[in-house]
Write an enzyme that holds these catalytic residues in place. Structure first.
Site, mmCIF file in Angstrom:
data_model
loop_
_atom_site.group_PDB
_atom_site.id
_atom_site.type_symbol
_atom_site.label_atom_id
_atom_site.label_comp_id
_atom_site.label_asym_id
_atom_site.label_seq_id
_atom_site.Cartn_x
_atom_site.Cartn_y
_atom_site.Cartn_z
ATOM 1 N N GLY A 1 0.685 -1.149 -0.016
ATOM 2 C CA GLY A 1 -0.202 0.000 -0.021
ATOM 3 C C GLY A 1 0.968 1.164 -0.047
ATOM 4 N N GLU B 1 1.207 9.721 3.123
ATOM 5 C CA GLU B 1 2.428 9.960 4.036
ATOM 6 C C GLU B 1 3.194 8.778 4.522
ATOM 7 O OE1 GLU B 1 0.107 12.861 6.770
ATOM 8 O OE2 GLU B 1 1.212 13.747 5.205
ATOM 9 N N ASP C 1 -9.749 9.730 11.853
ATOM 10 C CA ASP C 1 -9.717 9.731 10.279
ATOM 11 C C ASP C 1 -10.551 8.484 9.823
ATOM 12 O OD1 ASP C 1 -9.153 10.618 7.789
ATOM 13 O OD2 ASP C 1 -7.168 9.503 7.764
HETATM 14 N N1 ATP Z 1 -2.114 -3.669 8.743
HETATM 15 C C1 ATP Z 1 -2.291 -3.598 7.481
HETATM 16 N N2 ATP Z 1 -2.790 -4.715 6.904
HETATM 17 C C2 ATP Z 1 -3.018 -4.480 5.519
HETATM 18 N N3 ATP Z 1 -2.798 -3.625 4.670
HETATM 19 C C3 ATP Z 1 -2.343 -2.330 5.460
HETATM 20 C C4 ATP Z 1 -2.214 -2.364 6.626
HETATM 21 N N4 ATP Z 1 -1.704 -1.100 7.097
HETATM 22 C C5 ATP Z 1 -1.857 -0.590 6.116
HETATM 23 N N5 ATP Z 1 -2.171 -0.937 4.816
HETATM 24 C C6 ATP Z 1 -2.220 -0.822 3.325
HETATM 25 O O1 ATP Z 1 -1.529 0.399 3.108
HETATM 26 C C7 ATP Z 1 -2.369 1.704 2.875
HETATM 27 C C8 ATP Z 1 -1.806 2.879 3.721
HETATM 28 O O2 ATP Z 1 -1.481 2.825 4.984
HETATM 29 P P1 ATP Z 1 -2.250 3.763 5.977
HETATM 30 O O3 ATP Z 1 -3.519 4.062 5.770
HETATM 31 O O4 ATP Z 1 -2.106 3.452 7.392
HETATM 32 O O5 ATP Z 1 -1.367 4.918 5.668
HETATM 33 P P2 ATP Z 1 -1.600 6.408 5.466
HETATM 34 O O6 ATP Z 1 -0.283 6.968 4.742
HETATM 35 O O7 ATP Z 1 -1.990 6.849 6.569
HETATM 36 O O8 ATP Z 1 -2.476 6.776 4.339
HETATM 37 P P3 ATP Z 1 -3.413 7.941 3.960
HETATM 38 O O9 ATP Z 1 -2.822 8.955 4.695
HETATM 39 O O10 ATP Z 1 -3.471 8.154 2.383
HETATM 40 O O11 ATP Z 1 -4.772 7.747 4.500
HETATM 41 C C9 ATP Z 1 -3.588 1.243 3.385
HETATM 42 O O12 ATP Z 1 -4.754 1.780 2.749
HETATM 43 C C10 ATP Z 1 -3.617 -0.417 3.078
HETATM 44 O O13 ATP Z 1 -4.038 -0.498 1.788
#
Ligand code: ATP
Ligand code: MG
Length: 292
Positions: free
Chosen positions: A100, A104, A227
């Site tokens: 994923g 950020e 969020d």
């Molecule tokens: N524990 C997990 N199990 C499976 N997939 C995960 C997990 N953590 C993250 N992902 C994948 O990675 C992506 C990004 O993770 P996350 O939402 O925690 O990050 P982020 O940088 O905060 O994203 P955003 O700011 O764009 O919402 C998720 O949308 C998912 O596809």
């Protein structure tokens, strides 16, 4: 992943030089060679050799504009240090493919010695620039020397702490496995974001699960996700879920707590209402959260 590949070619002396630069970066953007030598406690000759090597591997940025040459870590150099530490601590043994990419963060799968698979999240705030400075302020307070190293380390620590706090409730929220610097390792669910599903079999059940779990998190450990929405709930084909992305979480005594709680509930409600015609009332659910 670049850092994981490079890690194999590095000796402990190289890592020590990288750590010396890291220490120096607490005080200034770039670290002069003399200070790298000081923090590493290597002789000058060794320091110069190692600096040359890590720079050639693309782990540092050199500044030769001033009267003395100085270095700082780039993001790959920082990744190397964090991955190395996680391997040393036996948290992980191997990095897998990317699973994923957030705005950020980069998320990869990884494995430990017992072949358990986890998700590994690397914080990349300020990847392009620190545009949205307000967001980072809540993490770093009023420090003037705004280092991306520090911001990302704090972000990882914050999310890890939230996961730790929630873990005791035994819910569908990633079990925290370990963290170092700007990286956290946590339980992995092989699936995709709720938002990507055209249809799910048991929407009412999943909706109830999300609401019930958020209620427990609020009432038992006093946390609000902050969020919540269809992008931060992972779902697999059997209807298992995992509520992820806890960086924005706030505690129930935060001045904006009620507002954020309401917004979380409203987001989930309106998604399930529009897409799956689930009947739900934000106000009523909010009241249930605040009662009991
Ligand atoms: N524990 C997990 N199990 C499976 N997939 C995960 C997990 N953590 C993250 N992902 C994948 O990675 C992506 C990004 O993770 P996350 O939402 O925690 O990050 P982020 O940088 O905060 O994203 P955003 O700011 O764009 O919402 C998720 O949308 C998912 O596809
Ligand atoms: Mg997300």
């Amino acid at each position: 992943m670049e850092a994981a590949r490079l890690l194999k070619n590095l000796e402990k002396e190289d890592l020590r030089i990288l750590m010396a630069i890291e220490i120096g970066m607490k005080r200034s953007d770039y670290v002069a060679i003399e200070n790298v030598r000081f923090y590493s406690r290597y002789p000058m000759e060794e320091t110069l050799y190692r600096l040359k090597k890590v720079h050639k591997y693309g782990l540092t940025i050199r500044n030769s504009a001033e009267y003395q040459i100085s270095y700082k870590l780039n993001s790959i150099g920082y990744d190397v240090l964090a991955l190395h530490a996680l391997v040393e601590k036996n948290v992980i043994s191997q990095l897998g493919p990317a699973i994923g990419k957030g705005k950020e963060s980069d998320v990869y799968s990884c494995m430990d010695n017992e072949e358990n698979i986890y998700a590994l999240k690397i914080y990349r705030m300020g990847r392009t620039s620190f545009k949205n400075i307000k967001k980072y302020r809540s993490l770093i307070g009023n420090r003037s020397h705004l280092s991306w190293l520090y911001v990302n380390r704090l972000a990882a620590k914050k999310e890890y702490k939230a996961l730790k706090k929630i873990y005791q409730l035994d819910l569908n929220i990633p079990k925290p496995i370990g963290y170092n610097r700007h990286i956290i390792v946590m339980e992995y669910l092989r699936g995709k974001e709720l938002a990507y599903y055209k249809d799910i079999n048991i929407p009412q059940y999943i909706f109830n699960e999300i609401i019930d779990q958020m209620k427990l998190v609020y009432q038992k450990v006093g946390l609000i996700h902050g969020d919540l929405g269809e992008w931060n709930v992972i779902c697999d084909e059997s209807g298992n879920i995992l509520i992820i992305d806890w960086l924005q979480s706030v505690s129930a005594d935060h001045p904006n707590a009620k507002m954020l709680l309401k917004r979380d509930i409203r987001n989930i409600c309106s998604y399930f209402r529009k897409k799956y015609r689930i009947e739900c009332n934000t106000k009523k659910i909010l009241k249930e959260f605040l009662e009991e």
